[in-house]
Write an enzyme that holds these catalytic residues in place. Structure first.
Site, mmCIF file in Angstrom:
data_model
loop_
_atom_site.group_PDB
_atom_site.id
_atom_site.type_symbol
_atom_site.label_atom_id
_atom_site.label_comp_id
_atom_site.label_asym_id
_atom_site.label_seq_id
_atom_site.Cartn_x
_atom_site.Cartn_y
_atom_site.Cartn_z
ATOM 1 C CG ASP A 42 -5.768 -5.566 2.446
ATOM 2 O OD1 ASP A 42 -6.250 -6.575 2.490
ATOM 3 O OD2 ASP A 42 -5.718 -5.222 1.286
ATOM 4 C CG HIS A 96 -4.342 -0.589 -0.435
ATOM 5 N ND1 HIS A 96 -3.744 -0.730 0.503
ATOM 6 C CD2 HIS A 96 -5.007 -2.269 -0.933
ATOM 7 C CE1 HIS A 96 -4.639 -1.643 1.497
ATOM 8 N NE2 HIS A 96 -4.886 -2.659 0.341
ATOM 9 C CB SER A 123 -0.831 -0.100 0.914
ATOM 10 O OG SER A 123 -1.921 0.764 1.645
#
Length: 194
Positions: free
Chosen positions: A138, A45, A18
């Site tokens: 996540d 992401h 991310s």
């Protein structure tokens, strides 16, 4: 815990990142051995509302072809496949990928957990999951799923990551088989074979 990871042969590599992930992925994918004959699947992401050029950007550095996933495409050895914006990337079976518009996970679609969990379900101990820098939790559930299925999880050292939250959360929740700075992850990536 800068220890040497298990050197077993894997069938599939899944990578999640991310915040700070573009530069981390540039380094890691540049270290992929040119003849690596296994699929690599990646979730980064991404903003949902615009096309991504990440596959084109990373294709310039990676010795394997890099492309964006399409629904129901074959799972291809020697190829790096990225989740497209606003779709989860899933391993449907040993030969096929799928895209999903299931709800976001921790505000992200694509999310890392669905990829890691589906890979663990299909490939079990043949999965190598690599979790890089990021600013959410996540990946924690996905790392747990991979490890419970007998696969390996290599996590970027939180103190080496651009954003430490994602690797630190996964470590606290699921542990890891190796916790390494990005430079060491790259060295071990170069040594992979199938």
């Amino acid at each position: 815990m800068d220890t040497a990871p298990d050197r077993r042969r894997f069938e599939l590599i899944v990578i999640g990142a991310s915040a700070g992930g573009v530069s981390a992925l540039q380094a890691l994918l540049a270290a992929v051995p040119p003849g690596l004959a296994m699929p690599i699947l990646v979730v980064l992401h991404l903003p949902r509302d615009r096309p991504s050029r990440i596959a084109d950007l990373l294709d310039l550095r990676c010795p394997l072809p890099v492309r964006e996933a399409e629904d129901k495409q074959p799972l291809q050895d020697g190829t790096v496949t990225f989740a497209p914006p606003d779709y989860h990337l899933l391993v449907e079976d040993r030969n096929t990928l799928a895209l999903s518009i299931d709800p976001p996970v921790l505000y992200s679609r694509p999310a890392i957990d669905p990829l890691f969990e589906s890979a663990a379900e299909v490939f079990g101990a043949g999965v190598l999951a690599i979790l890089l820098t990021g600013a959410s939790s996540d990946g924690s559930e996905g790392v747990a799923a991979v490890r419970q299925a007998g696969g390996q999880a290599w996590i970027q050292s939180p103190d080496d990551a651009y954003s430490s939250l994602m690797p630190a959360s996964a470590l606290a929740y699921a542990g890891a088989d190796a916790v390494l700075p990005l430079s060491s992850l790259c060295v071990h990536m170069k040594g992979l074979e199938r």
